[in-house]
Design an enzyme around this catalytic site. Structure first.
Site, PDB file in Angstrom:
ATOM      1  N   LYS A 215       0.848  -1.189   0.000  1.00 53.40           N
ATOM      2  CA  LYS A 215       0.000   0.000   0.000  1.00 53.40           C
ATOM      3  C   LYS A 215       0.882   1.236   0.000  1.00 53.40           C
ATOM      4  CE  LYS A 215      -2.874   2.960   2.659  1.00 53.40           C
ATOM      5  NZ  LYS A 215      -3.169   3.394   4.032  1.00 53.40           N
TER       6      LYS A 215
ATOM      7  N   ALA B  59      -9.340   5.638   5.180  1.00 54.52           N
ATOM      8  CA  ALA B  59      -9.218   6.786   6.086  1.00 54.52           C
ATOM      9  C   ALA B  59     -10.530   7.533   6.267  1.00 54.52           C
ATOM     10  CB  ALA B  59      -8.155   7.770   5.618  1.00 54.52           C
TER      11      ALA B  59
END
Length: 331
Positions: free
Chosen positions: A174, A261
Site C-alpha cells: 500500500k 481513512a
C-alpha cells in the site's frame, strides 16, 4: 480518449480496459474460465471462444457457476480480488494505536479480516526479545500489507517498500505519499510518480489517494492494482465527506476501489459499501474505540450489511410521500 469499455456484469455496472475479451473479463473478476459459463447479450459464449470473443461498450454479461443443490445464495458475498489474490473479507484492519499486540490480534479476529496493514520501522536492536507483531498476528494466516505511513516524499516511499520486499518478500503493498503533517492529505503528484516507479519495479500497488476521479483514473492508468480514496482525513473519524466523487471513482474504475481513512463508526463503513466500494480500510476507528474488539465486530457486520444493501439495489428517492398501503378501498 476513453480507454475503457462500459459493460454490465451480473446486473452491476463495470468498466474494463479495452480491447478486452471474455477471458480478460474473467481474469479481472478472478474467475476460472473452466468453472463458469458466460452469456453475452442473451447468447451463450462457448468456452472455446472465450479468448476470441471481444467485448463492446453496452454489452450485458452474465457469469454463472454451480452451487450446492437447493442452496439459496441470493445476496451472498463471494469476496473480491486484487492483483490475482482473492479475499472473502472486505475489511482491512490497521495495526497502529492499539494498547498492545494482544488487543490488536483480538480485533483482527473479531473483524474477520484477512489483510492487515503494517508499517516498516527499524528493529529494536537494544532489546531483541521485545514482543513483535508477528508473535500475535501470523503472516502465514493473515496477509501483511506493508504501507508507507509517514512518508512525505516519493523517494522515502520507494525506499520503504523495497526494504519491505527484501524483509518479507511482499509484492502486494500500500502506497501513500503525504503532502504535509497537519492534514495528512496525499501529495498526488508524488503519489503518481511513485506508483509508476513501483509498478515498473514489479510491485502490485494499492494506492491511497485524494477523492478525485481524474487523479484516480491516472493512478489506474499508471498500473495501480487498487484505488483507495480517503473518506475524510486520516484518523479524523468524520465519515464519508464526498460520496458523489467516490461514486464517480467507482464507476470509472476497472480495479478495486476501497475507502481508506476517515471512517469513525459502523454506519460510515456501511455507507462506503452502499456506494459500491470493494472494501474499507480502517485503523483508528477500531483502535481508539472504548472497546476495540466489540467495534471490530460491529465493523464486520456493517461491511457485510452495506455490501448486501448495495447488491439489493436501494429504492428510488422521491420528493413526496408514497403510501405503503393502497388508499383505494378505505372505509
Amino acid at each position: 480518449m476513453d480507454k475503457t469499455l462500459s459493460i454490465t456484469v451480473n446486473g452491476e455496472h463495470r468498466r474494463i480496459r479495452k480491447p478486452a475479451t471474455v477471458v480478460d473479463l474473467l481474469n479481472v473478476l478472478g474467475q476460472d474460465p473452466a468453472s463458469v459459463a458466460v452469456e453475452r447479450n442473451m447468447e451463450i459464449v462457448p468456452k472455446s471462444a472465450y479468448e476470441q470473443t471481444g467485448l463492446e461498450s453496452g454489452d450485458e454479461i452474465e457469469v454463472v457457476h454451480f452451487v450446492g443443490g437447493g442452496q439459496d445464495n441470493a445476496g451472498q458475498d463471494e469476496g473480491w480480488t486484487v492483483a490475482g489474490r482473492h479475499f472473502k473479507s472486505r475489511l482491512i484492519v490497521g495495526t497502529g494505536k492499539y494498547k498492545d499486540f494482544e488487543t490488536n490480534a483480538r480485533a483482527v479476529e473479531a473483524a474477520g479480516a484477512e489483510i492487515v496493514t503494517v508499517a516498516v520501522r527499524r528493529v529494536n536492536v537494544s532489546d531483541p526479545g521485545a514482543p513483535k507483531l508477528t508473535d500475535y498476528i501470523d503472516p502465514k494466516k493473515i496477509t501483511y500489507l506493508p504501507n508507507t505511513a509517514g512518508c512525505f516524499t516519493a523517494a522515502d516511499a520507494l525506499r520503504t517498500l523495497r526494504l519491505a520486499r527484501e524483509a518479507g518478500g511482499w509484492k502486494l503493498v500500500k502506497l501513500e505519499v503525504l503532502g504535509e503533517a497537519k492534514s495528512l492529505y496525499p501529495d498526488m503528484e508524488a503519489t503518481l510518480s511513485a506508483t509508476k516507479e513501483l509498478v515498473k519495479d514489479g510491485f502490485d500497488v494499492m494506492v491511497y489517494c485524494a477523492d478525485d476521479p481524474i487523479a484516480a483514473k491516472k493512478l489506474e492508468d499508471a498500473g495501480a492494482a487498487a484505488i483507495m480514496p480517503l473518506g475524510a482525513p486520516i484518523g479524523s473519524g468524520l465519515g464519508i465527506q464526498n460520496p458523489v466523487t467516490i461514486r464517480m471513482i467507482i464507476e470509472n474504475a476497472s480495479v478495486p476501489v476501497l475507502v481508506d481513512a476517515g471512517v469513525g463508526c459502523a454506519s460510515d463503513a456501511a455507507a462506503a459499501m452502499e456506494l459500491g466500494c470493494d472494501g474499507v480500510l480502517m485503523n483508528t476507528a477500531i483502535a481508539e474505540a472504548k472497546d476495540p474488539v466489540l467495534m471490530a465486530g460491529a465493523m464486520k457486520c456493517a461491511i457485510e450489511g452495506g455490501r448486501m444493501s448495495y447488491l439489493a439495489g436501494r429504492m428510488a428517492k422521491r420528493r413526496y410521500a408514497d403510501p405503503s398501503s393502497p388508499l383505494a378501498g378505505l372505509i
